[in-house]
Design a protein around this motif. Structure first.
Motif: not given
Length: 366
Positions: A19-42
């Motif tokens: 199905g092709g590579p996919t990407v997901k983020v742990s949060e849909s919104q965050a402010g500058t200086g923070g961080s989010v976890t990015v995961s992917g499969t495929g």
């Protein structure tokens, strides 16, 4: 049952890869200086990926402005595992253009692949996306190629340049007018730097045309490069480009390292020769003085003074006859005048009486 379970476990990653590579983020919104976890499969196993926060983008249309719309300084690299999956934290940074924003993940090496996940940077301005093109549908008909060659100036560090040539066709139902392409150049494992270039022309449905776009690198560039072509957020082709080293620059620096020290040495020697005091007892010379050999108490011999005897043309062994009937001379043996003292007086010669006849001398053969 065990065989069925193993088959299901193996089929899951294969279906994700299909199905092709996919990407997901742990949060849909965050402010500058923070961080989010990015995961992917495929994704392909053991592949190096680059994660970026990009503006003026959407998962359906991709990154419209290319990587120039992304926060490149705050990107992160990640490598997929044996199953083609990954997971890593990405710092949140404001992109140089307004949102809507996405987390853009793309391959760095190998075959091109990318995926986007919607994301909102808190406090960052939002602007509507430009309208999508409703013209014809562009398709690649031939592989790209790089035309041109390096000249003499490139050997001395001038920017290498080529022409990207490819053929496109209009597979849509409407006319395609002045399409805008993105040409990217990447060196090694770095992400490509995109440059927008517009092709001026009109392509009717079902027609094809040859497109030529200039490609130029920075001055002194050398090594393995990759030229990519992208249109409407999709990478259409990728062409390798091997750039030779500018050996003229190396030769210039080698000559400079030889000429400059030699010139400084000559100037220094000239300054030292000007400012040093003269040698005691003599005149200062620029070069090495010639050696003069002198023998004490030795004077040059005086030149001989010409005497009256030296001016006489008569030979010392030839005595001419005297008298009124003399017709020849008498030969005599040469004698040494050194025994006669130059200071002794010479006896006067008795003159011959004119009445006494002179016996003629018989002349022999000459």
């Amino acid at each position: 049952m065990l065989t069925a379970v193993c088959a299901l476990l193996l089929a899951a990653p294969m279906a994700a890869a299909a199905g092709g590579p996919t990407v997901k983020v742990s949060e849909s919104q965050a402010g500058t200086g923070g961080s989010v976890t990015v995961s992917g499969t495929g994704w392909r196993p053991h592949t190096l990926l680059m994660m970026l926060v990009c503006g003026q983008s959407s998962p359906s249309r991709g990154v419209i402005g290319g990587t120039n719309s992304c926060a490149n300084a705050d990107g992160r690299a990640v490598t997929t595992d044996a199953n083609g999956s990954f997971g890593k934290q990405l710092p949140v940074a404001e992109p140089p253009v307004p949102c809507p924003c996405v987390v853009h993940v793309a391959t760095v090496t190998g075959a091109s692949a990318d995926a986007d996940a919607a994301f909102q940077v808190a406090g960052h301005p939002v602007k509507a996306l430009p309208p999508a093109s409703t013209g014809g549908r562009l398709s690649m008909l031939t592989d790209t190629r790089l035309d041109g060659s390096s000249g003499l100036l490139t050997w001395f560090g001038a920017p290498p340049s080529r022409t990207l040539v490819f053929t496109i066709g209009n597979a849509g139902t409407s006319t395609l007018k002045d399409p805008v392409f993105q040409v990217g150049t990447a060196h090694g494992v770095f992400a490509p730097e995109w440059d927008e270039q517009q092709w001026h022309g009109t392509l009717a449905p079902g027609k094809k045309a040859e497109v030529k776009l200039p490609v130029e690198l920075s001055a002194g560039a050398h090594g393995d490069y990759a030229v990519s072509l992208r249109y409407d957020g999709k990478v259409l082709a990728e062409q390798p480009w091997g750039v030779g080293r500018p050996w003229g620059v190396t030769l210039f620096w080698l000559l400079l390292c030889v000429v400059v020290p030699a010139a400084v040495f000559r100037i220094g020697m000239a300054v030292v020769d000007r400012v040093r005091p003269p040698r005691a007892g003599g005149i200062r010379h620029r070069g090495v003085p010639r050696p003069v050999f002198r023998v004490p108490h030795l004077r040059a011999a005086p030149e001989p003074t010409p005497s009256a005897a030296a001016t006489t043309s008569t030979l010392p062994w030839f005595t001419p006859d005297s008298g009124p009937g003399a017709t020849g001379g008498r030969l005599s043996a040469p004698h040494d005048d050194s025994s006669t003292s130059p200071t002794a007086p010479t006896a006067p010669t008795t003159p011959t009486s004119p009445t006494t006849p002179t016996t003629p001398t018989t002349k022999g053969p000459t």
